[in-house]
Motif scaffolding. Structure first.
Motif, PDB file in Angstrom:
ATOM      1  N   GLU A 105       0.814 -25.203  -8.842  1.00 27.51           N
ATOM      2  CA  GLU A 105      -0.306 -25.998  -8.323  1.00 27.51           C
ATOM      3  C   GLU A 105      -1.006 -25.320  -7.146  1.00 27.51           C
ATOM      4  O   GLU A 105      -2.226 -25.265  -7.091  1.00 27.51           O
ATOM      5  N   GLY A 106      -0.236 -24.801  -6.202  1.00 24.15           N
ATOM      6  CA  GLY A 106      -0.826 -24.162  -5.032  1.00 24.15           C
ATOM      7  C   GLY A 106      -1.580 -22.895  -5.377  1.00 24.15           C
ATOM      8  O   GLY A 106      -2.672 -22.640  -4.877  1.00 24.15           O
ATOM      9  N   ALA A 107      -1.007 -22.093  -6.249  1.00 24.84           N
ATOM     10  CA  ALA A 107      -1.652 -20.839  -6.638  1.00 24.84           C
ATOM     11  C   ALA A 107      -2.825 -21.096  -7.576  1.00 24.84           C
ATOM     12  O   ALA A 107      -3.822 -20.383  -7.538  1.00 24.84           O
ATOM     13  N   ARG A 108      -2.692 -22.117  -8.419  1.00 26.61           N
ATOM     14  CA  ARG A 108      -3.732 -22.384  -9.409  1.00 26.61           C
ATOM     15  C   ARG A 108      -5.080 -22.643  -8.752  1.00 26.61           C
ATOM     16  O   ARG A 108      -6.105 -22.160  -9.217  1.00 26.61           O
ATOM     17  N   SER A 109      -5.079 -23.363  -7.652  1.00 27.75           N
ATOM     18  CA  SER A 109      -6.360 -23.641  -6.995  1.00 27.75           C
ATOM     19  C   SER A 109      -7.015 -22.347  -6.526  1.00 27.75           C
ATOM     20  O   SER A 109      -8.217 -22.166  -6.662  1.00 27.75           O
ATOM     21  N   SER A 110      -6.229 -21.430  -6.031  1.00 27.73           N
ATOM     22  CA  SER A 110      -6.765 -20.149  -5.582  1.00 27.73           C
ATOM     23  C   SER A 110      -7.101 -19.247  -6.767  1.00 27.73           C
ATOM     24  O   SER A 110      -8.208 -18.726  -6.880  1.00 27.73           O
ATOM     25  N   ALA A 111      -6.140 -19.075  -7.674  1.00 29.33           N
ATOM     26  CA  ALA A 111      -6.326 -18.163  -8.812  1.00 29.33           C
ATOM     27  C   ALA A 111      -7.354 -18.684  -9.793  1.00 29.33           C
ATOM     28  O   ALA A 111      -8.220 -17.946 -10.249  1.00 29.33           O
ATOM     29  N   ALA A 112      -7.273 -19.969 -10.130  1.00 28.75           N
ATOM     30  CA  ALA A 112      -8.211 -20.528 -11.104  1.00 28.75           C
ATOM     31  C   ALA A 112      -9.625 -20.489 -10.559  1.00 28.75           C
ATOM     32  O   ALA A 112     -10.575 -20.208 -11.285  1.00 28.75           O
ATOM     33  N   GLY A 113      -9.759 -20.764  -9.273  1.00 24.66           N
ATOM     34  CA  GLY A 113     -11.088 -20.705  -8.682  1.00 24.66           C
ATOM     35  C   GLY A 113     -11.673 -19.309  -8.776  1.00 24.66           C
ATOM     36  O   GLY A 113     -12.836 -19.125  -9.115  1.00 24.66           O
ATOM     37  N   ALA A 114     -10.844 -18.321  -8.506  1.00 24.86           N
ATOM     38  CA  ALA A 114     -11.299 -16.932  -8.587  1.00 24.86           C
ATOM     39  C   ALA A 114     -11.648 -16.567 -10.023  1.00 24.86           C
ATOM     40  O   ALA A 114     -12.673 -15.941 -10.286  1.00 24.86           O
ATOM     41  N   LEU A 115     -10.796 -16.954 -10.966  1.00 28.11           N
ATOM     42  CA  LEU A 115     -11.058 -16.632 -12.370  1.00 28.11           C
ATOM     43  C   LEU A 115     -12.294 -17.364 -12.883  1.00 28.11           C
ATOM     44  O   LEU A 115     -13.092 -16.793 -13.623  1.00 28.11           O
ATOM     45  N   HIS A 116     -12.444 -18.616 -12.485  1.00 26.09           N
ATOM     46  CA  HIS A 116     -13.615 -19.377 -12.928  1.00 26.09           C
ATOM     47  C   HIS A 116     -14.903 -18.748 -12.395  1.00 26.09           C
ATOM     48  O   HIS A 116     -15.875 -18.579 -13.137  1.00 26.09           O
ATOM     49  N   SER A 117     -14.899 -18.373 -11.133  1.00 32.17           N
ATOM     50  CA  SER A 117     -16.110 -17.789 -10.553  1.00 32.17           C
ATOM     51  C   SER A 117     -16.380 -16.389 -11.112  1.00 32.17           C
ATOM     52  O   SER A 117     -17.499 -15.907 -11.063  1.00 32.17           O
ATOM     53  N   ARG A 118     -15.366 -15.766 -11.676  1.00 31.11           N
ATOM     54  CA  ARG A 118     -15.509 -14.419 -12.239  1.00 31.11           C
ATOM     55  C   ARG A 118     -15.575 -14.418 -13.772  1.00 31.11           C
ATOM     56  O   ARG A 118     -15.517 -13.363 -14.382  1.00 31.11           O
ATOM     57  N   HIS A 119     -15.702 -15.587 -14.375  1.00 34.06           N
ATOM     58  CA  HIS A 119     -15.674 -15.685 -15.831  1.00 34.06           C
ATOM     59  C   HIS A 119     -16.675 -14.732 -16.492  1.00 34.06           C
ATOM     60  O   HIS A 119     -16.323 -14.004 -17.423  1.00 34.06           O
ATOM     61  N   ALA A 120     -17.905 -14.735 -16.017  1.00 31.90           N
ATOM     62  CA  ALA A 120     -18.933 -13.873 -16.609  1.00 31.90           C
ATOM     63  C   ALA A 120     -18.567 -12.397 -16.465  1.00 31.90           C
ATOM     64  O   ALA A 120     -18.797 -11.604 -17.382  1.00 31.90           O
ATOM     65  N   GLN A 121     -17.973 -12.044 -15.339  1.00 30.58           N
ATOM     66  CA  GLN A 121     -17.561 -10.660 -15.122  1.00 30.58           C
ATOM     67  C   GLN A 121     -16.423 -10.286 -16.066  1.00 30.58           C
ATOM     68  O   GLN A 121     -16.418  -9.194 -16.645  1.00 30.58           O
ATOM     69  N   LEU A 122     -15.451 -11.172 -16.237  1.00 32.56           N
ATOM     70  CA  LEU A 122     -14.341 -10.906 -17.152  1.00 32.56           C
ATOM     71  C   LEU A 122     -14.860 -10.764 -18.583  1.00 32.56           C
ATOM     72  O   LEU A 122     -14.456  -9.860 -19.315  1.00 32.56           O
ATOM     73  N   ARG A 123     -15.769 -11.662 -18.976  1.00 26.64           N
ATOM     74  CA  ARG A 123     -16.355 -11.597 -20.313  1.00 26.64           C
ATOM     75  C   ARG A 123     -17.096 -10.277 -20.512  1.00 26.64           C
ATOM     76  O   ARG A 123     -16.973  -9.630 -21.551  1.00 26.64           O
ATOM     77  N   ALA A 124     -17.833  -9.847 -19.501  1.00 32.53           N
ATOM     78  CA  ALA A 124     -18.576  -8.588 -19.599  1.00 32.53           C
ATOM     79  C   ALA A 124     -17.627  -7.396 -19.735  1.00 32.53           C
ATOM     80  O   ALA A 124     -17.903  -6.448 -20.484  1.00 32.53           O
ATOM     81  N   GLN A 125     -16.496  -7.435 -19.044  1.00 29.16           N
ATOM     82  CA  GLN A 125     -15.521  -6.344 -19.150  1.00 29.16           C
ATOM     83  C   GLN A 125     -14.919  -6.297 -20.547  1.00 29.16           C
ATOM     84  O   GLN A 125     -14.720  -5.221 -21.117  1.00 29.16           O
ATOM     85  N   ILE A 126     -14.619  -7.458 -21.100  1.00 31.35           N
ATOM     86  CA  ILE A 126     -14.089  -7.511 -22.465  1.00 31.35           C
ATOM     87  C   ILE A 126     -15.156  -7.054 -23.452  1.00 31.35           C
ATOM     88  O   ILE A 126     -14.876  -6.279 -24.370  1.00 31.35           O
ATOM     89  N   ALA A 127     -16.376  -7.522 -23.263  1.00 33.26           N
ATOM     90  CA  ALA A 127     -17.476  -7.140 -24.164  1.00 33.26           C
ATOM     91  C   ALA A 127     -17.690  -5.629 -24.142  1.00 33.26           C
ATOM     92  O   ALA A 127     -17.959  -5.022 -25.186  1.00 33.26           O
TER      93      ALA A 127
END
Length: 177
Positions: A105-127
């Motif tokens: 729970e504690g890490a999820r707020s930090s990690a999920a927030g980072a991953l959510h805000s970087r979703h487009a960047q992650l998608r672009a790297q995969i693409a």
């Protein structure tokens, strides 16, 4: 004479992963990580300004390793299914490797927030990984769009209970020559 520490960053990240898995993100302090590594807290701060920054670096290292593993498999792929499957497997392995972080729970707020805000960047790297296989294995008029569309599906579905063959059944139709 100053103490020479071999691989301090690697030691910090390794200790942090172990402690988070054992105690949970909220319970782990920078002081505890430093103690586990046998370094001063100030040394920890020389590498990471905060626990969240350290967590982000952990995830970044794992993400880069996942992309690298996918790229190696894509280079040897003999079909679109193998190429897309390589990426799916790598993203799923990344998620599994970091399950203790994503489920805490504690890490999820930090990690999920980072991953959510970087979703487009992650998608672009995969693409970017998928563009060449999309050109090679498809007659799609816009291989860049096909790569983005496939990347979004891989990113979205690899975290769930869906198995790759289920996803590929749908995506394969886009690759048929």
């Amino acid at each position: 004479m100053p103490k020479i520490i071999e691989n301090p960053e690697e030691n910090i990240l390794s200790a942090a992963r172990r402690l988070v898995a054992e105690q949970g993100y909220a319970a782990v302090t920078m002081r505890a990580i430093a103690k586990e590594c046998g370094i001063a807290v100030g040394t920890f701060y020389n590498y990471y300004p905060s626990k969240d920054a350290m967590l982000a670096v952990c995830l970044l290292h794992d993400w880069q390793a996942a992309l690298s593993a996918a790229a190696e498999r894509i280079a040897a792929a003999q079909s679109a299914g193998e190429a897309v499957g390589a990426v799916f497997d790598a993203v799923r392995a990344f998620q599994e490797q970091n399950r203790s972080i994503f489920s805490d729970e504690g890490a999820r707020s930090s990690a999920a927030g980072a991953l959510h805000s970087r979703h487009a960047q992650l998608r672009a790297q995969i693409a970017a990984l998928l563009e060449e296989p999309c050109r090679r294995f498809s007659d799609a008029p816009d291989s860049a769009f096909l790569a983005e569309f496939t990347a979004e599906n891989v990113l979205s579905w690899s975290g769930g209970d869906i198995a790759f063959p289920q996803l590929w059944t749908l995506l394969e139709r886009l690759f048929i020559r």
